[in-house]
Design a protein around this motif. Sequence first.
Motif, PDB file in Angstrom:
ATOM      1  N   VAL A  51     -15.565  78.829 -12.063  1.00  0.00           N
ATOM      2  CA  VAL A  51     -14.572  78.889 -10.999  1.00  0.00           C
ATOM      3  C   VAL A  51     -13.250  78.505 -11.646  1.00  0.00           C
ATOM      4  O   VAL A  51     -13.124  77.391 -12.170  1.00  0.00           O
ATOM      5  CB  VAL A  51     -14.918  77.878  -9.878  1.00  0.00           C
ATOM      6  CG1 VAL A  51     -13.887  77.946  -8.760  1.00  0.00           C
ATOM      7  CG2 VAL A  51     -16.330  78.122  -9.352  1.00  0.00           C
ATOM      8  N   THR A  52     -12.288  79.424 -11.668  1.00  0.00           N
ATOM      9  CA  THR A  52     -11.040  79.139 -12.387  1.00  0.00           C
ATOM     10  C   THR A  52      -9.852  78.928 -11.460  1.00  0.00           C
ATOM     11  O   THR A  52      -9.842  79.385 -10.311  1.00  0.00           O
ATOM     12  CB  THR A  52     -10.681  80.269 -13.390  1.00  0.00           C
ATOM     13  OG1 THR A  52     -10.440  81.454 -12.645  1.00  0.00           O
ATOM     14  CG2 THR A  52     -11.802  80.496 -14.380  1.00  0.00           C
ATOM     15  N   THR A  53      -8.875  78.205 -11.981  1.00  0.00           N
ATOM     16  CA  THR A  53      -7.633  77.901 -11.279  1.00  0.00           C
ATOM     17  C   THR A  53      -6.479  78.240 -12.212  1.00  0.00           C
ATOM     18  O   THR A  53      -6.558  77.938 -13.400  1.00  0.00           O
ATOM     19  CB  THR A  53      -7.539  76.381 -10.986  1.00  0.00           C
ATOM     20  OG1 THR A  53      -8.708  75.995 -10.268  1.00  0.00           O
ATOM     21  CG2 THR A  53      -6.303  76.035 -10.171  1.00  0.00           C
ATOM     22  N   THR A  54      -5.418  78.863 -11.691  1.00  0.00           N
ATOM     23  CA  THR A  54      -4.208  79.068 -12.485  1.00  0.00           C
ATOM     24  C   THR A  54      -3.076  78.276 -11.848  1.00  0.00           C
ATOM     25  O   THR A  54      -2.839  78.377 -10.642  1.00  0.00           O
ATOM     26  CB  THR A  54      -3.835  80.559 -12.574  1.00  0.00           C
ATOM     27  OG1 THR A  54      -4.886  81.246 -13.255  1.00  0.00           O
ATOM     28  CG2 THR A  54      -2.543  80.754 -13.361  1.00  0.00           C
ATOM     29  N   GLU A  55      -2.436  77.442 -12.658  1.00  0.00           N
ATOM     30  CA  GLU A  55      -1.294  76.644 -12.193  1.00  0.00           C
ATOM     31  C   GLU A  55      -0.041  77.189 -12.860  1.00  0.00           C
ATOM     32  O   GLU A  55       0.150  77.023 -14.066  1.00  0.00           O
ATOM     33  CB  GLU A  55      -1.460  75.163 -12.591  1.00  0.00           C
ATOM     34  CG  GLU A  55      -2.592  74.455 -11.901  1.00  0.00           C
ATOM     35  CD  GLU A  55      -2.119  73.551 -10.758  1.00  0.00           C
ATOM     36  OE1 GLU A  55      -0.911  73.606 -10.400  1.00  0.00           O
ATOM     37  OE2 GLU A  55      -2.959  72.808 -10.238  1.00  0.00           O
ATOM     38  N   LYS A  56       0.796  77.861 -12.069  1.00  0.00           N
ATOM     39  CA  LYS A  56       2.063  78.360 -12.627  1.00  0.00           C
ATOM     40  C   LYS A  56       3.085  77.236 -12.513  1.00  0.00           C
ATOM     41  O   LYS A  56       3.970  77.264 -11.649  1.00  0.00           O
ATOM     42  CB  LYS A  56       2.512  79.615 -11.879  1.00  0.00           C
ATOM     43  CG  LYS A  56       1.557  80.797 -12.083  1.00  0.00           C
ATOM     44  CD  LYS A  56       2.228  82.136 -11.824  1.00  0.00           C
ATOM     45  CE  LYS A  56       1.286  83.300 -12.138  1.00  0.00           C
ATOM     46  NZ  LYS A  56       0.878  83.363 -13.558  1.00  0.00           N
ATOM     47  N   ALA A  57       2.920  76.228 -13.378  1.00  0.00           N
ATOM     48  CA  ALA A  57       3.764  75.040 -13.293  1.00  0.00           C
ATOM     49  C   ALA A  57       3.966  74.473 -14.682  1.00  0.00           C
ATOM     50  O   ALA A  57       3.178  74.731 -15.585  1.00  0.00           O
ATOM     51  CB  ALA A  57       3.086  74.007 -12.400  1.00  0.00           C
ATOM     52  N   HIS A  58       5.036  73.702 -14.841  1.00  0.00           N
ATOM     53  CA  HIS A  58       5.310  73.008 -16.098  1.00  0.00           C
ATOM     54  C   HIS A  58       4.503  71.726 -16.104  1.00  0.00           C
ATOM     55  O   HIS A  58       4.710  70.850 -15.270  1.00  0.00           O
ATOM     56  CB  HIS A  58       6.803  72.694 -16.207  1.00  0.00           C
ATOM     57  CG  HIS A  58       7.666  73.917 -16.281  1.00  0.00           C
ATOM     58  ND1 HIS A  58       9.035  73.861 -16.352  1.00  0.00           N
ATOM     59  CD2 HIS A  58       7.336  75.231 -16.317  1.00  0.00           C
ATOM     60  CE1 HIS A  58       9.526  75.094 -16.422  1.00  0.00           C
ATOM     61  NE2 HIS A  58       8.516  75.937 -16.386  1.00  0.00           N
ATOM     62  N   LEU A  59       3.560  71.623 -17.045  1.00  0.00           N
ATOM     63  CA  LEU A  59       2.645  70.486 -17.064  1.00  0.00           C
ATOM     64  C   LEU A  59       2.523  69.932 -18.480  1.00  0.00           C
ATOM     65  O   LEU A  59       2.630  70.676 -19.455  1.00  0.00           O
ATOM     66  CB  LEU A  59       1.254  70.939 -16.585  1.00  0.00           C
ATOM     67  CG  LEU A  59       1.175  71.508 -15.164  1.00  0.00           C
ATOM     68  CD1 LEU A  59      -0.159  72.226 -14.949  1.00  0.00           C
ATOM     69  CD2 LEU A  59       1.343  70.391 -14.143  1.00  0.00           C
ATOM     70  N   GLU A  60       2.288  68.628 -18.582  1.00  0.00           N
ATOM     71  CA  GLU A  60       1.952  68.023 -19.864  1.00  0.00           C
ATOM     72  C   GLU A  60       0.505  68.360 -20.212  1.00  0.00           C
ATOM     73  O   GLU A  60      -0.365  68.351 -19.323  1.00  0.00           O
ATOM     74  CB  GLU A  60       2.059  66.479 -19.787  1.00  0.00           C
ATOM     75  CG  GLU A  60       3.451  65.941 -19.547  1.00  0.00           C
ATOM     76  CD  GLU A  60       4.376  66.120 -20.743  1.00  0.00           C
ATOM     77  OE1 GLU A  60       4.097  65.575 -21.811  1.00  0.00           O
ATOM     78  OE2 GLU A  60       5.388  66.842 -20.589  1.00  0.00           O
ATOM     79  N   ILE A  61       0.242  68.636 -21.483  1.00  0.00           N
ATOM     80  CA  ILE A  61      -1.137  68.656 -21.981  1.00  0.00           C
ATOM     81  C   ILE A  61      -1.444  67.206 -22.335  1.00  0.00           C
ATOM     82  O   ILE A  61      -1.034  66.710 -23.393  1.00  0.00           O
ATOM     83  CB  ILE A  61      -1.300  69.532 -23.243  1.00  0.00           C
ATOM     84  CG1 ILE A  61      -0.831  70.966 -22.988  1.00  0.00           C
ATOM     85  CG2 ILE A  61      -2.752  69.520 -23.712  1.00  0.00           C
ATOM     86  CD1 ILE A  61      -0.801  71.841 -24.246  1.00  0.00           C
ATOM     87  N   VAL A  62      -2.138  66.517 -21.432  1.00  0.00           N
ATOM     88  CA  VAL A  62      -2.361  65.080 -21.657  1.00  0.00           C
ATOM     89  C   VAL A  62      -3.430  64.900 -22.740  1.00  0.00           C
ATOM     90  O   VAL A  62      -3.364  63.988 -23.547  1.00  0.00           O
ATOM     91  CB  VAL A  62      -2.722  64.344 -20.363  1.00  0.00           C
ATOM     92  CG1 VAL A  62      -2.679  62.846 -20.597  1.00  0.00           C
ATOM     93  CG2 VAL A  62      -1.761  64.709 -19.243  1.00  0.00           C
TER      94      VAL A  62
END
Lengths: 144, 144, 144
Positions: free
Chosen positions: C64-75
């Motif tokens: 089950v996949t999600t796409t976040e079109k957002a600026h995010l940190e790769i923690v």
Amino acid sequence: MKMTCVEFKSGRRFVGRLPHGKDLITSIETFCKDSSIHMASFSLIGAVSSATFGSYDQKQQVYVTTTEKAHLEIVTCTGNVSLLDGNPVVNAHIVLGDKQGKITGGHLFSETVIFAGEIDLQELTGKPLERTYDDTTGLMLWRK
Amino acid sequence: MKMTCVEFKSGRRFVGRLPHGKDLITSIETFCKDSSIHMASFSLIGAVSSATFGSYDQKQQVYVTTTEKAHLEIVTCTGNVSLLDGNPVVNAHIVLGDKQGKITGGHLFSETVIFAGEIDLQELTGKPLERTYDDTTGLMLWRK
Amino acid sequence: MKMTCVEFKSGRRFVGRLPHGKDLITSIETFCKDSSIHMASFSLIGAVSSATFGSYDQKQQVYVTTTEKAHLEIVTCTGNVSLLDGNPVVNAHIVLGDKQGKITGGHLFSETVIFAGEIDLQELTGKPLERTYDDTTGLMLWRK
């Protein structure tokens, strides 16, 4: 554009305790300076009594930071050491968890006060990477 | 007080699969016992069919634990192996994610049941670190 | 059933920058193909301008996949490279954080667009592990 890497050799490998009550980044940078480490990769787990972390605003080109004055687990923290103006500097990201299992985190900043922690740090030998201002992102990235 | 580390040499490096339906910590500790590994660093990813994790109450000096009887991704899990009373013991922290991308996690406990997983474990040779009770934190930390 | 591992030797160690504006998985796989890397372990931190990640439905045996079109940190993002049909393929999990310190993540998919990133990749030499369909889980796991 492609991934651009430099090949390093594995230097010394250090495993040990982080100091209770001290700042996380400062502790690692002081250790590196004292041990003449110019380049390294590390991973650590533990707990903090307070933490500061942030997320980069890619448009405004500034970090938005949060300080949590709370007792939290360091669920993971990975990063590297390289040179800025000739001195070893840490770039690390941290994941923190509270007693309800709620998770937060981001780019690690000072002041983040260690409660307890265990670090595994791999020195990398070869010509150390140096940080310089990157026009595209506004970040201090490794010189190409 | 400063970061206090011991230098190790890289021993054997093991990469492989975690056993479906078994407990995560027990699987790693059994592998280390069977392979005569006294000190190691590891990282793993995969999925669990149930998980137990906790956060340390720094005042009460007890772990508050949570059990999630759910199918979750192991988004990251890093830790180390060292000696307690002469036996290899795991200290690891885990980040878990569900189908909505909701993240939880903390200090890894048994029972955490593996669905699938891939581990990268680096043996560290030299005098292994040993855990003992630490008065300041109430945790079993590495003897200084 | 037990943890089943293969012993590898440490090959070349690469540290460097991930390309701005490019897909994360493709960048790593291309680098491995160009550098004749068949097996590796890696860890990276940075930021993305959009991300795709998922969680495995263990009953339905689909992601089950999600796409976040957002600026995010790769923690944090850890994973490995091994062979599928003779080609180096990435298996990685990612933890992402937003400006409020809210964390999400899971199994890393394309397309995930790099804003900036720093990778530490350890080549592992020896007979590379190969992925094949696993009946128990429905996943492409390492051949036993």
